[in-house]
Design a protein around this motif. Structure first.
Motif, PDB file in Angstrom:
ATOM      1  N   GLY A 269      -9.228   8.551 -17.550  1.00  0.00           N
ATOM      2  CA  GLY A 269      -7.514   9.266 -17.251  1.00  0.00           C
ATOM      3  C   GLY A 269      -9.241   9.999 -16.109  1.00  0.00           C
ATOM      4  O   GLY A 269      -9.659  10.590 -16.717  1.00  0.00           O
ATOM      5  N   TYR A 270      -8.620  10.585 -15.272  1.00  0.00           N
ATOM      6  CA  TYR A 270      -8.482  11.392 -14.067  1.00  0.00           C
ATOM      7  C   TYR A 270      -8.380  11.828 -13.917  1.00  0.00           C
ATOM      8  O   TYR A 270      -7.036  11.867 -13.191  1.00  0.00           O
ATOM      9  N   PHE A 271      -8.728  13.759 -13.428  1.00  0.00           N
ATOM     10  CA  PHE A 271      -8.036  14.521 -13.079  1.00  0.00           C
ATOM     11  C   PHE A 271      -7.378  14.433 -11.478  1.00  0.00           C
ATOM     12  O   PHE A 271      -8.245  14.677 -10.818  1.00  0.00           O
ATOM     13  N   ALA A 272      -5.953  15.110 -11.458  1.00  0.00           N
ATOM     14  CA  ALA A 272      -5.970  15.012 -10.174  1.00  0.00           C
ATOM     15  C   ALA A 272      -6.832  16.557  -9.290  1.00  0.00           C
ATOM     16  O   ALA A 272      -7.243  17.144 -10.425  1.00  0.00           O
ATOM     17  N   ASP A 273      -7.058  16.397  -8.418  1.00  0.00           N
ATOM     18  CA  ASP A 273      -7.544  17.705  -7.763  1.00  0.00           C
ATOM     19  C   ASP A 273      -6.816  19.610  -8.167  1.00  0.00           C
ATOM     20  O   ASP A 273      -6.124  18.741  -7.585  1.00  0.00           O
ATOM     21  N   PRO A 274      -8.221  20.207  -7.845  1.00  0.00           N
ATOM     22  CA  PRO A 274      -9.054  19.943  -8.245  1.00  0.00           C
ATOM     23  C   PRO A 274      -9.719  19.762  -9.858  1.00  0.00           C
ATOM     24  O   PRO A 274      -9.338  20.484 -10.652  1.00  0.00           O
ATOM     25  N   ALA A 275     -10.754  18.598  -9.395  1.00  0.00           N
ATOM     26  CA  ALA A 275     -10.598  18.092 -11.567  1.00  0.00           C
ATOM     27  C   ALA A 275     -11.702  19.483 -11.455  1.00  0.00           C
ATOM     28  O   ALA A 275     -12.704  20.078 -11.126  1.00  0.00           O
ATOM     29  N   PRO A 276     -11.526  19.683 -12.791  1.00  0.00           N
ATOM     30  CA  PRO A 276     -13.023  20.608 -14.193  1.00  0.00           C
ATOM     31  C   PRO A 276     -13.734  20.051 -13.828  1.00  0.00           C
ATOM     32  O   PRO A 276     -14.082  18.316 -13.672  1.00  0.00           O
ATOM     33  N   ALA A 277     -15.234  20.423 -13.313  1.00  0.00           N
ATOM     34  CA  ALA A 277     -15.752  19.955 -13.194  1.00  0.00           C
ATOM     35  C   ALA A 277     -17.387  21.011 -13.754  1.00  0.00           C
ATOM     36  O   ALA A 277     -16.791  21.992 -14.302  1.00  0.00           O
ATOM     37  N   ARG A 278     -18.314  20.285 -14.420  1.00  0.00           N
ATOM     38  CA  ARG A 278     -19.932  20.740 -14.166  1.00  0.00           C
ATOM     39  C   ARG A 278     -21.022  21.048 -13.203  1.00  0.00           C
ATOM     40  O   ARG A 278     -21.187  19.831 -12.591  1.00  0.00           O
ATOM     41  N   ARG A 279     -21.687  22.141 -12.837  1.00  0.00           N
ATOM     42  CA  ARG A 279     -22.943  21.458 -11.667  1.00  0.00           C
ATOM     43  C   ARG A 279     -23.835  21.712 -13.472  1.00  0.00           C
ATOM     44  O   ARG A 279     -24.474  22.625 -13.900  1.00  0.00           O
ATOM     45  N   VAL A 280     -24.911  20.799 -12.622  1.00  0.00           N
ATOM     46  CA  VAL A 280     -26.421  19.943 -13.136  1.00  0.00           C
ATOM     47  C   VAL A 280     -27.712  20.810 -12.325  1.00  0.00           C
ATOM     48  O   VAL A 280     -27.226  20.794 -10.889  1.00  0.00           O
ATOM     49  N   ALA A 281     -28.624  20.991 -12.582  1.00  0.00           N
ATOM     50  CA  ALA A 281     -29.574  21.828 -11.800  1.00  0.00           C
ATOM     51  C   ALA A 281     -31.301  22.370 -12.035  1.00  0.00           C
ATOM     52  O   ALA A 281     -31.098  22.128 -13.711  1.00  0.00           O
ATOM     53  N   LEU A 282     -31.847  21.929 -11.231  1.00  0.00           N
ATOM     54  CA  LEU A 282     -33.329  22.442 -12.778  1.00  0.00           C
ATOM     55  C   LEU A 282     -33.522  24.331 -12.217  1.00  0.00           C
ATOM     56  O   LEU A 282     -32.814  24.927 -11.451  1.00  0.00           O
ATOM     57  N   ALA A 283     -33.880  24.520 -13.765  1.00  0.00           N
ATOM     58  CA  ALA A 283     -34.390  25.905 -13.466  1.00  0.00           C
ATOM     59  C   ALA A 283     -35.412  26.220 -14.219  1.00  0.00           C
ATOM     60  O   ALA A 283     -36.278  25.133 -14.578  1.00  0.00           O
ATOM     61  N   MET A 284     -36.117  27.030 -13.343  1.00  0.00           N
ATOM     62  CA  MET A 284     -37.988  27.420 -13.436  1.00  0.00           C
ATOM     63  C   MET A 284     -38.185  29.400 -13.444  1.00  0.00           C
ATOM     64  O   MET A 284     -37.475  29.918 -13.676  1.00  0.00           O
ATOM     65  N   ARG A 285     -38.916  29.450 -13.961  1.00  0.00           N
ATOM     66  CA  ARG A 285     -39.280  31.224 -14.236  1.00  0.00           C
ATOM     67  C   ARG A 285     -38.882  31.603 -13.166  1.00  0.00           C
ATOM     68  O   ARG A 285     -39.781  30.902 -12.360  1.00  0.00           O
ATOM     69  N   ALA A 286     -38.684  32.424 -12.404  1.00  0.00           N
ATOM     70  CA  ALA A 286     -38.927  33.057 -10.915  1.00  0.00           C
ATOM     71  C   ALA A 286     -40.346  33.760 -10.745  1.00  0.00           C
ATOM     72  O   ALA A 286     -41.185  33.926 -11.813  1.00  0.00           O
ATOM     73  N   GLY A 287     -40.738  32.744  -9.370  1.00  0.00           N
ATOM     74  CA  GLY A 287     -41.963  33.159  -9.005  1.00  0.00           C
ATOM     75  C   GLY A 287     -42.963  32.652 -10.559  1.00  0.00           C
ATOM     76  O   GLY A 287     -44.236  32.323 -10.468  1.00  0.00           O
ATOM     77  N   ALA A 288     -42.439  31.176 -10.769  1.00  0.00           N
ATOM     78  CA  ALA A 288     -43.919  30.173 -11.257  1.00  0.00           C
ATOM     79  C   ALA A 288     -45.064  29.698 -10.384  1.00  0.00           C
ATOM     80  O   ALA A 288     -44.011  29.837  -8.760  1.00  0.00           O
ATOM     81  N   ALA A 289     -45.881  30.182 -10.612  1.00  0.00           N
ATOM     82  CA  ALA A 289     -47.208  29.438  -9.217  1.00  0.00           C
ATOM     83  C   ALA A 289     -46.536  27.973  -8.451  1.00  0.00           C
ATOM     84  O   ALA A 289     -46.845  27.905  -7.361  1.00  0.00           O
ATOM     85  N   ARG A 290     -46.085  26.812  -9.169  1.00  0.00           N
ATOM     86  CA  ARG A 290     -45.513  25.592  -8.616  1.00  0.00           C
ATOM     87  C   ARG A 290     -44.038  25.739  -8.303  1.00  0.00           C
ATOM     88  O   ARG A 290     -43.848  24.668  -8.450  1.00  0.00           O
ATOM     89  N   GLN A 291     -43.467  26.783  -8.227  1.00  0.00           N
ATOM     90  CA  GLN A 291     -42.580  26.649  -7.071  1.00  0.00           C
ATOM     91  C   GLN A 291     -41.977  25.748  -6.380  1.00  0.00           C
ATOM     92  O   GLN A 291     -41.252  25.569  -6.013  1.00  0.00           O
ATOM     93  N   ALA A 292     -42.800  26.225  -4.972  1.00  0.00           N
ATOM     94  CA  ALA A 292     -42.971  25.213  -3.992  1.00  0.00           C
ATOM     95  C   ALA A 292     -42.232  24.392  -4.158  1.00  0.00           C
ATOM     96  O   ALA A 292     -42.117  23.229  -3.690  1.00  0.00           O
TER      97      ALA A 292
END
Length: 320
Positions: A269-292
């Motif tokens: 079953g699907y919720f009426a708008d706005p549906a509950p949701a989650r956000r997915v992301a990448l996370a890295m150490r701030a200032g990581a050498a491989r940031q770019a």
């Protein structure tokens, strides 16, 4: 005042041996941890003591203890080794992006549903990248990132952790999974308020998806004391309990096809708008050498995930 004693220059091998002994307080365990023979490790620590002119360890027949000087210098030795590791990482990143090892941590409620897309992307676009995947719960992943055991995380956000930079990828709705014949099964306009009285099945403690589901229920007006039956360590088990009539559950939309497609006793079953949701992301150490490099990978993932049932997010300000 300058000391009249000028210590010899210690080697990295000596520092690595001493740091291992300082951590394990046991020669055999320390030698195994860094892949060195026990006699070689003992000799390296002795050579370091001679080079520095300081006794670092108190050796007895039963155990190894750090001397007062050893306790102070163990911290310095670890800092030096960490700095050298960062130097090597910087050099590797500068040499050629998307080569070498990338240790990616992924939460269990993301891994089975996004990894096929991620692995296909890496295989096709970054064939020289040695991607190593570690599936763990959020707290363990964050510890691994902070300790340098992991390079990049794929997980639900926000984290709100100092020193961690998030690269949002997409938002996805939650879907209600019910047993066959349930009054909410098949609906596309479920009000959030209906969550107040449902018999809800959730994952065990430690899974961020459990906390997200409880937050959604609280926002819907569900009392904290309302019945919640927690009996599953994974989503596959959770939906089987739903199919057996024990209750209902919430699944992120990327998991729905995999987890419900093979069981005819389940309905969604699907919720009426706005549906509950989650956000997915990448996370890295701030200032990581491989940031770019990580920012470029994030954008490639957004493009690859556009085919999934998610709402892809734009790159954050400042991303390359």
């Amino acid at each position: 005042m300058v000391s009249i004693y000028r210590a010899k220059q210690p080697s990295l091998a000596q520092l690595r041996a001493f740091a291992a002994v300082a951590e394990h307080l046991h020669f055999r365990d320390a030698a195994a941890a860094i892949g060195m023979s026990q006699p070689a490790l003992s000799g390296a620590v002795s050579a370091l003591e001679e080079a520095l002119g300081v006794q670092l360890l108190e050796r007895t027949t039963r155990k190894v203890l750090l001397s007062t000087a050893g306790e102070r210098l163990a911290v310095r030795a670890r800092a030096v080794l960490d700095a050298v590791g960062e130097l090597l990482e910087e050099a590797e990143a500068a040499r050629a992006p998307f080569t070498g090892v990338l240790r990616l941590g992924v939460i269990p409620t993301v891994a089975p549903y996004l990894l096929p897309t991620v692995l296909r992307l890496v295989h096709e676009r970054y064939p020289e990248l040695d991607l190593q995947v570690h599936e763990e719960q959020t707290s363990s992943l964050l510890d691994g990132l902070a300790a340098g055991r992991l390079d990049l995380l794929l997980l639900a956000v926000p984290l709100g952790i100092p020193g961690v930079t998030e690269l949002p990828l997409f938002d996805e709705d939650f879907v209600l999974v019910t047993p066959e014949g349930h009054r909410l099964g098949g609906r596309t306009d479920i009000p959030r308020e209906d969550l107040r009285e449902l018999r809800l099945l959730l994952l065990d403690e430690g899974h961020c998806l459990r906390d997200q589901a409880l937050d959604i229920c609280r926002e819907a007006g569900r009392e904290d004391g309302a019945e919640v039956t927690t009996t599953a360590a994974g989503l596959s088990t959770l939906v089987q309990l739903v199919a057996g009539g024990l209750g209902v559950t919430l699944l992120p939309r990327t998991a729905v096809k995999v987890e419900t497609g093979r069981n005819s006793q389940l309905m969604t079953g699907y919720f009426a708008d706005p549906a509950p949701a989650r956000r997915v992301a990448l996370a890295m150490r701030a200032g990581a050498a491989r940031q770019a490099e990580f920012e470029e990978l994030a954008q490639a993932m957004r493009e690859a995930m556009a085919a999934l049932p998610v709402r892809v997010l734009p790159a954050r300000d400042g991303e390359h």
